[in-house]
Design an enzyme around this catalytic site. Structure first.
Site, PDB file in Angstrom:
ATOM      1  N   ASP A 101      -6.474  12.261 -19.689  1.00 55.20           N
ATOM      2  CA  ASP A 101      -7.239  11.131 -20.203  1.00 55.20           C
ATOM      3  C   ASP A 101      -8.465  10.942 -19.325  1.00 55.20           C
ATOM      4  O   ASP A 101      -8.466  11.284 -18.152  1.00 55.20           O
ATOM      5  CB  ASP A 101      -6.393   9.848 -20.140  1.00 55.20           C
ATOM      6  CG  ASP A 101      -5.282   9.858 -21.177  1.00 55.20           C
ATOM      7  OD1 ASP A 101      -5.413  10.592 -22.178  1.00 55.20           O
ATOM      8  OD2 ASP A 101      -4.278   9.156 -20.962  1.00 55.20           O
TER       9      ASP A 101
ATOM     10  N   TYR B  90       3.021  13.633 -13.248  1.00 59.91           N
ATOM     11  CA  TYR B  90       2.044  12.541 -13.169  1.00 59.91           C
ATOM     12  C   TYR B  90       2.451  11.568 -12.076  1.00 59.91           C
ATOM     13  O   TYR B  90       3.629  11.439 -11.760  1.00 59.91           O
ATOM     14  CB  TYR B  90       2.007  11.768 -14.489  1.00 59.91           C
ATOM     15  CG  TYR B  90       1.600  12.580 -15.677  1.00 59.91           C
ATOM     16  CD1 TYR B  90       0.285  12.568 -16.132  1.00 59.91           C
ATOM     17  CD2 TYR B  90       2.537  13.350 -16.367  1.00 59.91           C
ATOM     18  CE1 TYR B  90      -0.090  13.311 -17.240  1.00 59.91           C
ATOM     19  CE2 TYR B  90       2.170  14.094 -17.472  1.00 59.91           C
ATOM     20  CZ  TYR B  90       0.855  14.070 -17.912  1.00 59.91           C
ATOM     21  OH  TYR B  90       0.481  14.799 -19.000  1.00 59.91           O
TER      22      TYR B  90
ATOM     23  N   TYR C   1       3.007  11.736 -24.145  1.00 60.64           N
ATOM     24  CA  TYR C   1       2.026  10.677 -23.872  1.00 60.64           C
ATOM     25  C   TYR C   1       2.604   9.751 -22.806  1.00 60.64           C
ATOM     26  O   TYR C   1       3.572   9.027 -23.065  1.00 60.64           O
ATOM     27  CB  TYR C   1       1.722   9.889 -25.144  1.00 60.64           C
ATOM     28  CG  TYR C   1       0.944  10.681 -26.170  1.00 60.64           C
ATOM     29  CD1 TYR C   1      -0.398  10.974 -25.974  1.00 60.64           C
ATOM     30  CD2 TYR C   1       1.558  11.123 -27.335  1.00 60.64           C
ATOM     31  CE1 TYR C   1      -1.117  11.683 -26.923  1.00 60.64           C
ATOM     32  CE2 TYR C   1       0.846  11.841 -28.290  1.00 60.64           C
ATOM     33  CZ  TYR C   1      -0.500  12.117 -28.073  1.00 60.64           C
ATOM     34  OH  TYR C   1      -1.204  12.820 -29.008  1.00 60.64           O
TER      35      TYR C   1
END
Ligand SMILES: [Zn+2]
Ligand SMILES: [Zn+2]
Length: 424
Positions: free
Chosen positions: A238, A304, A376
């Site tokens: 992103d 992440y 996501y």
């Protein structure tokens, strides 16, 4: 059809040259030049008069030049200086390919001949021309013909007596890190003017002044004299997420580079100096189109690091329950509302591999989340109004939001190609 009859039919067309005679059966004698096969065939004594008879029967047109090639093979040398000129323009190509354009009348003469003699062993005119001219260039330059990824394409136009050059793209593989939030990976045209340039974008036509792509490509374009660049990333983060760890694999494609002689270590240094604090690259090496395809097809596990804020205080105990719950957990993710305008609305199954959370403050915690490719993460945290299930919000029973997100690891799952093992 027997060769003698083939010879008769071909010679009946008129003054067919040895190249064109030999080419009609050349696939039977691979590796032997067509003109030698032709000369041998012409000289064969057996049934020599068959040619004469057929020639009479067909009442062919006669011309000064070979009816199959118009005498092209006698004037190949005229094209040598034109090719040399283009070779100089191409500068340091390592591989090349030759194409030919011939008058369409030759193609139809060839086709109607093949209807008579069959085409089992026939080589098309263009193919012989490409091969003969290709060998000449190989001799002149020591460079090699490459059918799949040539650096330079020479198109010899025998109709207009000229040579056209087109340069194949240059591919450079690397991994990038992105240190600055808000930086998109690739160029976006200005939303106001769709890229034409307007007041809002200051005439640049760009929605964002800087992108990862441009920060990496600009020094390369300058050094190669290339016309344009395309950026092939193995996915993208992103815009507001950083890309850390060992970086994300990419291949940069440079269109029509004038030079391919690059010191990649030096280039790496220059990119990193110019983009300091924003983007960094490593492991640069030359690549090719096949690797771009592979890069797009491969699936990666990703790790992440997320800073998460809760609407209410969250305890250590709750966090360790959260980690345990999501270990190996399958998610149902309906296309996030934030990307609905550009992606189809459907439900995907994705798996969380692991979550490791730790407290930052009363209402904040950090999670290191490892997931399957295509998960996501922001939605895994927030729940996206229950479009992603389960989510951190549902399991903690408090609304969670993602304050900061970094990609800290992209793990290739398969050993790769060219003997190189991608680092995990
Ligand atoms: Zn000919
Ligand atoms: Zn604009």
């Amino acid at each position: 059809m027997k060769f003698v009859e083939t010879r008769g039919t071909v010679l009946a067309l008129g003054d067919v040259c040895d190249h064109c005679l030999g080419r009609q059966i050349s696939l039977k004698y691979k590796g032997k030049p067509c003109e030698k096969i032709g000369a041998a065939l012409r000289a064969a004594k057996k049934d020599a008069d068959i040619a004469k008879n057929i020639r009479k029967k067909l009442k062919p047109y006669f011309s000064k030049d070979c009816p199959l090639c118009g005498g092209i093979f006698t004037r190949l040398e005229e094209f040598h200086p034109l090719i040399i000129e283009k070779m100089n323009e191409a500068q340091d190509f390592n591989s090349f390919l030759v194409g030919s354009r011939v008058p369409s009348t030759f193609k139809s003469a060839e086709d109607s001949l093949w209807q008579k003699i069959g085409s089992e062993y026939c080589e098309p005119l263009k193919r012989e021309l490409n091969r003969v001219m290709g060998s000449w260039i190989e001799e002149q330059t020591g460079k090699k013909v490459d059918f799949s990824h040539p650096d330079a394409n020479f198109l010899i136009d025998f109709e207009r007596n000229r040579v056209e050059l087109s340069l194949g793209p240059l591919f450079i593989y690397g991994r990038y890190k992105k240190y600055e939030r808000g930086l998109p990976q690739t160029r976006w045209p200005c939303r106001e003017c769709s890229g034409r340039g307007c007041k809002k974008c200051g005439g640049t036509g760009k929605q964002y002044l800087e992108t990862v792509e441009e920060l990496i490509a600009e020094p390369v374009l300058e050094k190669t004299g290339g016309k344009a660049s395309s950026f092939h990333g193995s996915g993208r983060e992103d815009m507001d997420a950083r890309m850390l760890g060992t970086g994300r694999p990419f291949v940069l494609e440079i269109a029509e580079p004038l030079t391919r002689r690059l010191d990649l270590k030096q280039l790496e240094k220059e990119i990193n100096e110019r983009a300091a604090g924003k983007v960094g690259v490593s492991k640069l090496r030359f690549s090719d189109k096949d690797e771009v395809r592979l890069l797009k097809a491969l699936r990666y596990e990703k790790t992440y690091d997320a800073l998460i804020e809760c609407a209410e205080p969250v305890t250590k105990k709750e966090l360790s329950r959260l980690d345990l719950y999501f270990k190996g957990r399958q998610l149902m993710q309906r296309t996030p509302t934030r990307v609905l305008h550009r992606r189809a609305d459907k439900v995907r199954k994705r798996r969380v591999i692991s979550v490791k959370s730790k407290t930052v403050s009363e209402k904040e915690f950090r999670s290191v989340i490892k997931t399957e490719s295509g998960t996501y993460i922001k939605e895994l945290i927030t729940g996206d109004e229950k479009r992603t299930r389960p989510s951190f919000s549902i399991i903690l029973r408090k609304q969670c939001s993602c304050k900061e997100l970094d990609v800290i690891g992209i793990h290739t799952l398969k050993p790769l190609f060219k003997g190189e093992k991608w680092e995990r």
